[in-house]
Scaffold this motif. Structure first.
Motif, mmCIF file in Angstrom:
data_model
loop_
_atom_site.group_PDB
_atom_site.id
_atom_site.type_symbol
_atom_site.label_atom_id
_atom_site.label_comp_id
_atom_site.label_asym_id
_atom_site.label_seq_id
_atom_site.Cartn_x
_atom_site.Cartn_y
_atom_site.Cartn_z
ATOM 1 N N TYR A 39 30.356 24.371 -6.228
ATOM 2 C CA TYR A 39 31.604 24.737 -5.554
ATOM 3 C C TYR A 39 32.526 23.531 -5.531
ATOM 4 N N VAL A 40 33.733 23.702 -6.078
ATOM 5 C CA VAL A 40 34.736 22.632 -6.088
ATOM 6 C C VAL A 40 35.778 22.967 -5.028
ATOM 7 N N ASP A 41 35.845 22.108 -4.019
ATOM 8 C CA ASP A 41 36.742 22.347 -2.884
ATOM 9 C C ASP A 41 38.022 21.542 -3.036
ATOM 10 N N SER A 42 39.139 22.186 -2.789
ATOM 11 C CA SER A 42 40.447 21.556 -2.976
ATOM 12 C C SER A 42 41.137 21.326 -1.639
ATOM 13 N N GLY A 43 40.546 20.468 -0.833
ATOM 14 C CA GLY A 43 41.180 20.064 0.412
ATOM 15 C C GLY A 43 41.099 21.069 1.531
ATOM 16 N N SER A 44 40.022 21.830 1.630
ATOM 17 C CA SER A 44 39.884 22.810 2.711
ATOM 18 C C SER A 44 39.825 22.132 4.073
ATOM 19 N N THR A 45 40.368 22.821 5.068
ATOM 20 C CA THR A 45 40.315 22.316 6.442
ATOM 21 C C THR A 45 39.601 23.312 7.355
ATOM 22 N N ALA A 73 40.187 21.749 -10.921
ATOM 23 C CA ALA A 73 39.000 22.142 -10.166
ATOM 24 C C ALA A 73 37.919 22.700 -11.094
ATOM 25 N N ARG A 74 38.319 23.557 -12.028
ATOM 26 C CA ARG A 74 37.334 24.123 -12.945
ATOM 27 C C ARG A 74 36.703 23.045 -13.824
ATOM 28 N N ASN A 75 37.504 22.090 -14.261
ATOM 29 C CA ASN A 75 36.967 21.008 -15.077
ATOM 30 C C ASN A 75 36.000 20.131 -14.300
ATOM 31 N N ALA A 76 36.276 19.922 -13.017
ATOM 32 C CA ALA A 76 35.354 19.146 -12.188
ATOM 33 C C ALA A 76 33.998 19.835 -12.121
ATOM 34 N N GLY A 77 34.008 21.164 -11.986
ATOM 35 C CA GLY A 77 32.758 21.905 -12.000
ATOM 36 C C GLY A 77 32.071 21.832 -13.348
ATOM 37 N N LEU A 78 32.847 21.934 -14.417
ATOM 38 C CA LEU A 78 32.298 21.849 -15.773
ATOM 39 C C LEU A 78 31.607 20.509 -15.996
ATOM 40 N N LYS A 79 32.246 19.427 -15.561
ATOM 41 C CA LYS A 79 31.663 18.096 -15.745
ATOM 42 C C LYS A 79 30.392 17.920 -14.920
ATOM 43 N N ALA A 80 30.340 18.555 -13.763
ATOM 44 C CA ALA A 80 29.156 18.428 -12.912
ATOM 45 C C ALA A 80 27.917 19.052 -13.556
ATOM 46 N N LEU A 81 28.126 19.959 -14.496
ATOM 47 C CA LEU A 81 27.003 20.633 -15.156
ATOM 48 C C LEU A 81 26.483 19.876 -16.369
ATOM 49 N N ALA A 82 27.157 18.791 -16.739
ATOM 50 C CA ALA A 82 26.829 18.104 -17.987
ATOM 51 C C ALA A 82 25.448 17.471 -17.979
ATOM 52 N N ASN A 83 24.926 17.135 -16.792
ATOM 53 C CA ASN A 83 23.606 16.500 -16.748
ATOM 54 C C ASN A 83 22.476 17.463 -17.088
ATOM 55 N N GLN A 84 22.657 18.730 -16.799
ATOM 56 C CA GLN A 84 21.701 19.773 -17.179
ATOM 57 C C GLN A 84 22.492 20.978 -17.667
ATOM 58 N N PRO A 85 23.093 20.878 -18.837
ATOM 59 C CA PRO A 85 24.015 21.935 -19.268
ATOM 60 C C PRO A 85 23.341 23.283 -19.440
ATOM 61 N N PRO A 86 23.989 24.327 -18.979
ATOM 62 C CA PRO A 86 23.460 25.684 -19.148
ATOM 63 C C PRO A 86 23.889 26.251 -20.495
ATOM 64 N N ASP A 87 23.369 27.409 -20.829
ATOM 65 C CA ASP A 87 23.878 28.119 -22.003
ATOM 66 C C ASP A 87 25.259 28.712 -21.701
#
Length: 322
Positions: A39-45, A73-87
């Motif tokens: 989950y990529v959060d964009s400044g939630s309060t 935000a989507r790219n941040a999530g994409l990069k977070a998956l790089a250590n164990q990339p899914p199909d």
């Protein structure tokens, strides 16, 4: 509600800000259907980040000192998956719920269609009766089934080709999905919509001003797409853009000039608008035809906003409607 067994080939990237209970419901709809939820959060309060973490999602806080875009935000999530990339990656907005059975249908389709990079299904509004604007959104999501040119914010994508082209363009405030699909298609991949239920969406558009801003943002995206990405090889959003300018800018401008310079009788040209509503009504119904025609004005406003900002050299800013 029955949940399918955990799919170890699929990870999910959720983006959102201040979605509250909608985000909680979104993450719960993903549990048991994917291997990992980011989950990529964009400044939630409103405690969204804490709620997501409590449900087992990996939470990434987007740096809000940089102008926000959904693409970032989507790219941040994409990069977070790089250590164990899914199909595959299931991108989904935090105001949506994933439908049971979608992951199996979508992954099965991609397994059988090896040149397909993106597959999407039917997104539906959860509360279309809440307002005319929600009803319009529900109709908007009902696009034709088959090979297509673009997807929306909810879609299942192959990880490798999306990562290989660098993900989404982070400087786009809207329309980042069609641009991503443009580059994927340029690499020989295909984009599909299949006849399957994919997500429930909660637009929560209850006021005319919200609808206007949302449509204005679409006009901004059309203008930017044509200006930056149109080419002889691929006419990118040109037809839609020309239609916006014709109905939302040139016709009222020409009518005004003629009425002031020649004769007020030139105002008869404005009868083209009710005629357009009448022409579209058999296809869309009266309400859909009316708002489709009226929407050309906020779309033209968004297009003009893009060109003005570009001329002045200013950074784009997100046009928010919630």
């Amino acid at each position: 509600m029955h949940k399918a067994a955990n799919n170890t080939r699929v990870d999910a990237v959720v983006i959102g800000r201040n979605e509250g209970e909608r985000l909680t419901a979104c993450i719960r709809s993903l549990q048991g259907q994917v291997r990992r939820i980011v989950y990529v959060d964009s400044g939630s309060t409103d405690g969204s980040a804490e709620s997501a973490a409590a449900l087992g999602a990996e939470v990434i806080a987007l740096d809000m000192s940089i102008p926000f875009t959904a693409a970032r935000a989507r790219n941040a999530g994409l990069k977070a998956l790089a250590n164990q990339p899914p199909d595959f990656i299931q991108f989904i907005d935090g105001d949506c719920l994933l439908r049971d059975g979608w992951i199996e249908r979508a992954t099965g389709f991609l397994d059988e269609n090896l040149r397909a990079a993106v597959v999407c299904g039917r997104r539906r509004e959860r509360f279309p009766e809440a307002s005319v604007y929600n009803t319009l959104c529900d109709a908007e999501w009902d696009t034709p089934v088959g090979e297509t040119r673009a997807c929306g914010g909810d879609a299942l994508m192959r990880y490798n080709p999306v990562a290989a082209i660098g993900g989404f363009r982070e400087d786009l405030i809207a329309g980042e999905e069609p641009e991503l699909c443009l580059r994927l298609r340029g690499q020989g991949w295909t984009i599909w919509r299949i006849d399957a239920e994919m997500t429930w969406h909660d637009a929560a558009i209850l006021r005319f001003s919200q609808w206007w801003r949302r449509v204005e943002r679409a006009g901004y995206a059309f203008a930017e797409g044509v200006t930056r990405f149109d080419s002889r090889r691929e006419r990118f959003r040109v037809i839609e853009y020309r239609r916006i300018l014709a109905w939302g800018f040139w016709l009222p401008l020409i009518t005004l000039v003629l009425a002031l310079a020649l004769h007020p009788a030139a105002l008869v040209l404005l009868l083209a608008y009710p005629a357009q509503v009448a022409r579209l009504t058999p296809q869309m119904g009266f309400r859909g035809a009316f708002f489709n025609t009226l929407g050309k004005f906020p779309e033209a406003q968004g297009a003009c906003r893009f060109h003005l900002r570009r001329w002045r050299g200013k950074e784009p800013r997100l046009i928010e409607y919630k």
